[in-house]
Design an enzyme around this catalytic site. Structure first.
Site, short mmCIF file in Angstrom:
data_model
loop_
_atom_site.label_atom_id
_atom_site.label_comp_id
_atom_site.label_asym_id
_atom_site.label_seq_id
_atom_site.Cartn_x
_atom_site.Cartn_y
_atom_site.Cartn_z
N ASP A 39 14.34 -2.13 -6.42
CA ASP A 39 12.90 -1.95 -6.21
C ASP A 39 12.09 -3.11 -6.78
O ASP A 39 10.96 -2.93 -7.24
CB ASP A 39 12.39 -0.63 -6.84
CG ASP A 39 13.19 0.57 -6.36
OD1 ASP A 39 13.31 0.73 -5.14
OD2 ASP A 39 13.70 1.32 -7.21
N LYS A 42 12.01 -7.08 -3.07
CA LYS A 42 12.77 -8.08 -2.31
C LYS A 42 12.24 -8.20 -0.89
O LYS A 42 12.30 -9.27 -0.29
CB LYS A 42 14.26 -7.67 -2.25
CG LYS A 42 14.93 -7.68 -3.61
CD LYS A 42 16.38 -7.27 -3.52
CE LYS A 42 16.63 -5.79 -3.31
NZ LYS A 42 16.22 -4.91 -4.39
N GLY A 66 16.13 0.05 1.58
CA GLY A 66 14.89 0.34 2.30
C GLY A 66 13.88 -0.76 2.19
O GLY A 66 13.53 -1.17 1.09
N HIS A 67 13.47 -1.31 3.33
CA HIS A 67 12.43 -2.33 3.35
C HIS A 67 11.36 -1.91 4.34
O HIS A 67 11.69 -1.45 5.43
CB HIS A 67 12.95 -3.66 3.90
CG HIS A 67 13.86 -4.39 2.97
ND1 HIS A 67 13.68 -4.43 1.63
CD2 HIS A 67 14.93 -5.15 3.23
CE1 HIS A 67 14.63 -5.18 1.10
NE2 HIS A 67 15.40 -5.62 2.05
N GLN A 248 20.08 -3.25 -2.86
CA GLN A 248 20.23 -2.80 -4.25
C GLN A 248 20.08 -4.01 -5.20
O GLN A 248 19.34 -4.91 -4.87
CB GLN A 248 21.56 -2.06 -4.47
CG GLN A 248 21.65 -0.72 -3.75
CD GLN A 248 22.21 -0.85 -2.35
OE1 GLN A 248 23.12 -1.60 -2.09
NE2 GLN A 248 21.66 -0.10 -1.42
N THR A 263 25.97 1.41 -7.61
CA THR A 263 26.24 1.65 -6.21
C THR A 263 27.69 1.26 -5.95
O THR A 263 28.37 0.79 -6.87
CB THR A 263 25.20 0.90 -5.32
OG1 THR A 263 25.31 1.38 -4.00
CG2 THR A 263 25.42 -0.61 -5.34
N LYS A 355 4.94 -8.45 -8.58
CA LYS A 355 4.09 -7.43 -9.23
C LYS A 355 3.45 -7.91 -10.54
O LYS A 355 3.24 -7.13 -11.46
CB LYS A 355 4.89 -6.15 -9.44
CG LYS A 355 5.31 -5.50 -8.10
CD LYS A 355 5.91 -4.15 -8.29
CE LYS A 355 5.19 -3.09 -7.51
NZ LYS A 355 5.77 -1.77 -7.57
#
Ligand code: GDP
Length: 451
Positions: A39, A42, A66-67, A248, A263, A355
């Protein structure tokens, strides 16, 4: 005499390298990897580089990533498809290291076609060596996770772990099995089901029904499947720009992550070579994505965790809630021990700090720079999950900037204390900062020439 230099013209005339040439200056393959617990953001970095890529690849994991990519006000949602597929000139490759659940793959394609994805049939290639995820893997994933009681790993229950287990047990089935002799495939499928039902007698499977459905998927997927190894090698020889999207992150890597809270694939740089069949010397830029603070989901140690008001502020400002579960992520200060460990493994040539804007309101900001366990300084990130729970952290404290960074588009636009924070990360990691994210939007990014 003073001469004016028209850079755009020089780029057009080939006198100085254009953006794409600069990107592939060293080698044709660019890699984007997570450096923390996932998270990191990326998606935006991949999206930015993908607009210049000829080929975009996934090398590990499955549809547990997930993107979200926004292009011309259309929002696409990718879990297994390389997100570069939104670029109409880009070929998307799902490598041998990826595990594929065919119904989920086609559902994802259909959803994105409705959103505007075009011409995917001619631009999606899947390795004939990629392993297949079956419904039984997803069922077993759920059973195994609930069997862990309060020691859950936090899997997405997409069947990814059980499929990689089958790969290692050597009873997995691959794309080439499905496309080969169907009687042989049916026998192997029956054996796989027998294997699982002998361990889990409660599971009932209608093998005949499954095989009927799989035959339909076989027809649908067949035009997309090929040996991706020679395809990629030719592309490399032809000087195509290839982007590899890591899913990941390093601390979730099966070998280097905080086992067992990991994972089931290699999400550090080694997974790029084994998951696509390309040699290490073709890798050029390996970009690490670093969130300006740290988050994680699920159980286990988190040395720099903030469980106070500061933590709540980070959760709320950073929208740190799980995408599918909606659960709050755990948050904390940046952890240099972790980042330096990631860097030792993947050898980043540059980092993207994302961020930064979330830190805009703090008076002071800490960075964890060392771990002690039982009074002894640790050399690096520990292997044992229990040790991570017991380390004490050595911090440095930097002054905050208490100013909005979201409008900044160049490094010099950032408040001096924000610049100092970025430079400190660069100094402690000893890796150049290439990008700084200051907001969610595609354009909320600072490209750093050289600090
Ligand atoms: P991934 O799991 O590493 O692929 O993370 P995503 O690309 O899905 O990003 C996670 C979230 O962070 C998304 O909601 C992004 O819009 C958001 N994000 C990424 N970069 C920034 C940034 O620089 N600032 C802010 N405020 N949000 C960002």
């Amino acid at each position: 005499m003073k001469r004016t230099v028209d850079c755009a013209n020089m780029e057009q005339n080939g006198l100085i390298p254009n953006k794409k040439q600069r990107l592939i200056a060293k080698n044709p393959v660019t890699v984007v990897l997570g450096t923390q617990w996932g998270d990191e953001g990326k998606g935006k970095i991949v999206d930015m580089i993908a607009s210049d890529a000829d080929i975009c690849c996934r090398c590990q994991g499955g549809n547990n990533a997930g993107h979200t990519v926004v292009v011309k006000e259309k929002m696409y949602d990718f879990h297994i498809l390389p997100s570069g597929i939104v670029n109409p000139d880009c070929i998307a490759v799902i490598g041998n290291g990826v595990v594929v659940h065919l119904p989920d793959l086609f559902e994802e394609i259909e959803k994105n076609v409705q959103k505007g994805l075009e011409d995917w049939e001619n631009r999606l290639i899947i390795s004939d060596r990629a392993h297949l995820v079956f419904d039984i893997h997803q069922i077993v994933d759920g059973i195994q996770e609930s069997g862990r009681g309060k020691h859950v790993i936090g899997t997405t229950k997409k069947g990814i772990g059980p499929t990689y287990s089958c790969k290692a047990t050597r009873n997995g089935l691959r794309m080439c099995d499905l496309l080969g002799d169907f009687t042989l495939f049916s026998d192997k499928y029956q054996k796989l089901i027998d294997y699982y039902t002998s361990h889990h007698p409660d599971i009932t499977v209608n093998v005949e029904e499954d095989l009927k459905k799989l035959k339909v998927y076989r027809e649908r997927v067949s035009p997309l499947v090929r040996d991706t190894v020679p395809f990629l090698h030719k592309a490399i020889k032809d000087g195509k720009h290839i982007l590899i999207e890591g899913a990941q992150s390093t601390i979730l890597d099966i070998d280097f992550g905080l086992y067992p809270f990991v994972t089931s694939s290699n999400c550090s740089v080694g997974g790029v070579c084994t998951g696509l069949g390309i040699p290490p010397h073709v890798l050029g830029e390996v970009y690490g994505v670093v969130k300006a603070y740290l988050t994680r989901v699920g159980q286990g140690g988190f040395p720099t965790e903030l469980m106070d008001e500061t933590g709540d502020l980070l959760i709320n400002r950073g929208h740190e809630y799980g995408v599918t579960t909606g659960r709050k992520r755990r948050v904390g200060w940046l952890d240099m021990v972790m980042l330096n460990f990631s860097n030792m493994i993947s050898g980043f040539t540059g980092i993207a700090i994302t961020k930064l804007d979330i830190l805009d309101i703090f008076n002071e900001i800490k960075i964890g720079i060392g771990y002690c366990l039982n009074g002894k300084k640790l050399e690096s990130f520990p292997a044992l999950a229990e040790d991570l729970k017991h380390v004490t952290v050595e911090y440095i404290t930097l002054p905050g900037w208490n100013l909005d960074t979201s409008k900044a588009r160049s490094f010099s636009n950032l408040p001096p204390n924000a610049q100092a924070y970025v430079m400190k990360i660069q100094e402690l990691m000893n890796v150049p900062v290439k990008w700084i994210g200051v907001g969610q939007a595609r354009e909320s990014i600072i490209e750093v020439a050289q600090i």
